[in-house]
Design a protein around this motif. Structure first.
Motif, PDB file in Angstrom:
ATOM      1  N   ARG A   1       1.526   4.951  -2.500  1.00 54.92           N
ATOM      2  CA  ARG A   1       2.031   3.786  -1.768  1.00 54.92           C
ATOM      3  C   ARG A   1       1.026   2.645  -1.873  1.00 54.92           C
ATOM      4  O   ARG A   1      -0.172   2.850  -1.715  1.00 54.92           O
ATOM      5  CB  ARG A   1       2.255   4.171  -0.294  1.00 54.92           C
ATOM      6  CG  ARG A   1       2.676   3.034   0.620  1.00 54.92           C
ATOM      7  CD  ARG A   1       4.114   2.629   0.344  1.00 54.92           C
ATOM      8  NE  ARG A   1       4.418   1.353   0.978  1.00 54.92           N
ATOM      9  CZ  ARG A   1       5.116   1.197   2.077  1.00 54.92           C
ATOM     10  NH1 ARG A   1       5.620   2.237   2.703  1.00 54.92           N
ATOM     11  NH2 ARG A   1       5.348  -0.006   2.567  1.00 54.92           N
ATOM     12  N   THR A   2       1.518   1.468  -2.185  1.00 57.92           N
ATOM     13  CA  THR A   2       0.694   0.256  -2.156  1.00 57.92           C
ATOM     14  C   THR A   2       1.251  -0.613  -1.024  1.00 57.92           C
ATOM     15  O   THR A   2       2.151  -0.206  -0.287  1.00 57.92           O
ATOM     16  CB  THR A   2       0.761  -0.509  -3.491  1.00 57.92           C
ATOM     17  OG1 THR A   2       2.054  -1.087  -3.655  1.00 57.92           O
ATOM     18  CG2 THR A   2       0.422   0.396  -4.669  1.00 57.92           C
ATOM     19  N   GLU A   3       0.755  -1.812  -0.917  1.00 56.20           N
ATOM     20  CA  GLU A   3       1.217  -2.703   0.151  1.00 56.20           C
ATOM     21  C   GLU A   3       2.730  -2.910   0.104  1.00 56.20           C
ATOM     22  O   GLU A   3       3.399  -2.838   1.121  1.00 56.20           O
ATOM     23  CB  GLU A   3       0.509  -4.052   0.052  1.00 56.20           C
ATOM     24  CG  GLU A   3       0.894  -5.017   1.161  1.00 56.20           C
ATOM     25  CD  GLU A   3       0.173  -6.343   1.059  1.00 56.20           C
ATOM     26  OE1 GLU A   3       0.652  -7.300   1.680  1.00 56.20           O
ATOM     27  OE2 GLU A   3      -0.861  -6.426   0.366  1.00 56.20           O
ATOM     28  N   ARG A   4       3.286  -3.117  -1.103  1.00 56.44           N
ATOM     29  CA  ARG A   4       4.718  -3.415  -1.228  1.00 56.44           C
ATOM     30  C   ARG A   4       5.504  -2.393  -2.019  1.00 56.44           C
ATOM     31  O   ARG A   4       6.736  -2.459  -2.046  1.00 56.44           O
ATOM     32  CB  ARG A   4       4.894  -4.777  -1.917  1.00 56.44           C
ATOM     33  CG  ARG A   4       4.254  -5.923  -1.191  1.00 56.44           C
ATOM     34  CD  ARG A   4       4.424  -7.230  -1.957  1.00 56.44           C
ATOM     35  NE  ARG A   4       3.674  -7.187  -3.215  1.00 56.44           N
ATOM     36  CZ  ARG A   4       3.829  -8.060  -4.204  1.00 56.44           C
ATOM     37  NH1 ARG A   4       4.715  -9.032  -4.100  1.00 56.44           N
ATOM     38  NH2 ARG A   4       3.097  -7.960  -5.301  1.00 56.44           N
ATOM     39  N   LEU A   5       4.827  -1.457  -2.660  1.00 53.30           N
ATOM     40  CA  LEU A   5       5.478  -0.607  -3.650  1.00 53.30           C
ATOM     41  C   LEU A   5       5.278   0.874  -3.389  1.00 53.30           C
ATOM     42  O   LEU A   5       4.351   1.273  -2.705  1.00 53.30           O
ATOM     43  CB  LEU A   5       4.918  -0.929  -5.043  1.00 53.30           C
ATOM     44  CG  LEU A   5       4.982  -2.385  -5.480  1.00 53.30           C
ATOM     45  CD1 LEU A   5       4.201  -2.584  -6.760  1.00 53.30           C
ATOM     46  CD2 LEU A   5       6.425  -2.836  -5.641  1.00 53.30           C
ATOM     47  N   MET A   6       6.161   1.664  -3.987  1.00 54.50           N
ATOM     48  CA  MET A   6       6.026   3.111  -4.040  1.00 54.50           C
ATOM     49  C   MET A   6       6.066   3.501  -5.516  1.00 54.50           C
ATOM     50  O   MET A   6       6.991   3.121  -6.246  1.00 54.50           O
ATOM     51  CB  MET A   6       7.173   3.792  -3.288  1.00 54.50           C
ATOM     52  CG  MET A   6       7.052   5.295  -3.228  1.00 54.50           C
ATOM     53  SD  MET A   6       5.704   5.859  -2.188  1.00 54.50           S
ATOM     54  CE  MET A   6       6.323   5.411  -0.582  1.00 54.50           C
ATOM     55  N   LEU A   7       5.050   4.233  -5.957  1.00 53.97           N
ATOM     56  CA  LEU A   7       4.979   4.741  -7.321  1.00 53.97           C
ATOM     57  C   LEU A   7       5.317   6.212  -7.245  1.00 53.97           C
ATOM     58  O   LEU A   7       4.657   6.967  -6.534  1.00 53.97           O
ATOM     59  CB  LEU A   7       3.578   4.528  -7.889  1.00 53.97           C
ATOM     60  CG  LEU A   7       2.988   3.132  -7.662  1.00 53.97           C
ATOM     61  CD1 LEU A   7       1.563   3.062  -8.196  1.00 53.97           C
ATOM     62  CD2 LEU A   7       3.856   2.067  -8.281  1.00 53.97           C
TER      63      LEU A   7
ATOM     64  N   GLU B   1       9.147   1.399  -7.197  1.00 54.57           N
ATOM     65  CA  GLU B   1      10.211   0.911  -6.327  1.00 54.57           C
ATOM     66  C   GLU B   1       9.617   0.011  -5.253  1.00 54.57           C
ATOM     67  O   GLU B   1       8.446   0.139  -4.886  1.00 54.57           O
ATOM     68  CB  GLU B   1      11.000   2.048  -5.696  1.00 54.57           C
ATOM     69  CG  GLU B   1      10.301   2.804  -4.623  1.00 54.57           C
ATOM     70  CD  GLU B   1      11.192   3.866  -3.971  1.00 54.57           C
ATOM     71  OE1 GLU B   1      11.038   4.055  -2.752  1.00 54.57           O
ATOM     72  OE2 GLU B   1      12.002   4.505  -4.659  1.00 54.57           O
ATOM     73  N   ILE B   2      10.432  -0.905  -4.788  1.00 52.47           N
ATOM     74  CA  ILE B   2      10.034  -1.733  -3.661  1.00 52.47           C
ATOM     75  C   ILE B   2      10.153  -0.857  -2.423  1.00 52.47           C
ATOM     76  O   ILE B   2      11.220  -0.298  -2.136  1.00 52.47           O
ATOM     77  CB  ILE B   2      10.909  -2.996  -3.570  1.00 52.47           C
ATOM     78  CG1 ILE B   2      10.684  -3.849  -4.820  1.00 52.47           C
ATOM     79  CG2 ILE B   2      10.593  -3.778  -2.293  1.00 52.47           C
ATOM     80  CD1 ILE B   2      11.543  -5.071  -4.915  1.00 52.47           C
TER      81      ILE B   2
END
Length: 190
Positions: free
Chosen positions: A5-11, A66-67
Motif C-alpha cells: 500500500r502506498t499513499e494512493r495505490l495498492m500494488l 490499483e487506485i
C-alpha cells in the motif's frame, strides 16, 4: 505476494477483473509506442496469467496497480528478473511500468516505483535495480531520473528481443540505482 500500500495505490497480484484493463494497455498504440508488438485478447490473457504465476512463485513481478480508494486497476508497475544476458547479468532485477494513458502525469508510476524500490532493497536485499527504455522514450527516462537512477552510457544496448523489422526500437538506454545510492537519497529526503 503481500499487497503493498502506498499513499494512493495498492500494488497487488493480478485478478480476473483486471483482464479488460490489461488487454487495453497491451493493445493501446500510445502505451505500446515503444514496443514492437500489440496483444490480441487471447495473448493478453495468457501474458497476464504468466505474470500472475511469476508473482505467486517469486513473491514479486509485474504487479497490478490499483487506485486504493476505488479498487480500479490502472496498469502495472513492478520488479522482474531482467533475464537478458549479456546485457544484464544472471539474477539482475529491473523495474518497469505501463499505465493506461488517462492515468499518466499524475505521479502514479513514480509513487508505485518508489514502493517497489523499497521492497527490492529492504525486503529482497538487492544491491542494484536497473531499468531500460528505448533511447527516445522520454516519459520513462524522466521517471527513472525522478527515482534517482543514473544513466549508464556504457551499458546502452540494442535490445536482443526487438526484431529487425523495428530498427527504431532497438537502441535502449540503461539506468541503474544501487542500494547505497538509494539509501543516501532516502536519508537526504525531507
Amino acid at each position: 505476494m503481500t499487497p503493498i500500500r502506498t499513499e494512493r495505490l495498492m500494488l497487488r497480484n493480478w485478478q480476473d477483473r483486471d483482464r479488460e484493463l490489461f488487454h487495453r494497455i497491451s493493445s493501446d498504440e500510445r502505451v505500446m509506442e515503444f514496443f514492437p508488438f500489440r496483444r490480441e485478447r487471447p495473448e493478453s490473457d495468457a501474458t497476464m496469467n504468466e505474470m500472475r504465476d511469476v508473482i505467486d512463485r517469486d513473491g514479486f513481478g509485474w504487479s497490478a496497480v490499483e487506485i486504493a480508494v476505488s479498487g480500479e486497476c490502472i496498469g502495472l508497475v513492478g520488479l522482474s528478473f531482467a533475464d537478458m544476458e549479456p546485457v544484464a547479468p544472471a539474477g539482475a532485477v529491473e523495474i518497469g511500468w505501463r499505465l493506461a494513458p488517462e492515468y499518466w502525469r499524475k505521479g502514479y508510476v513514480t509513487e508505485a516505483a518508489e514502493a517497489w524500490l523499497a521492497y527490492g532493497f529492504e525486503t529482497l536485499g538487492l544491491d542494484e535495480i536497473m531499468s531500460f527504455a528505448v533511447w527516445n522514450n522520454l516519459r520513462s527516462t524522466a521517471v527513472m531520473q525522478r527515482l534517482g537512477m543514473s544513466r549508464d552510457h556504457s551499458g546502452d544496448f540494442d535490445h536482443p528481443r526487438v526484431p529487425d523489422t523495428h530498427p527504431q526500437l532497438k537502441r535502449h538506454v540503461l539506468y541503474r540505482l544501487s542500494r547505497k545510492d538509494w539509501q543516501a537519497r532516502k536519508r537526504a529526503a525531507p
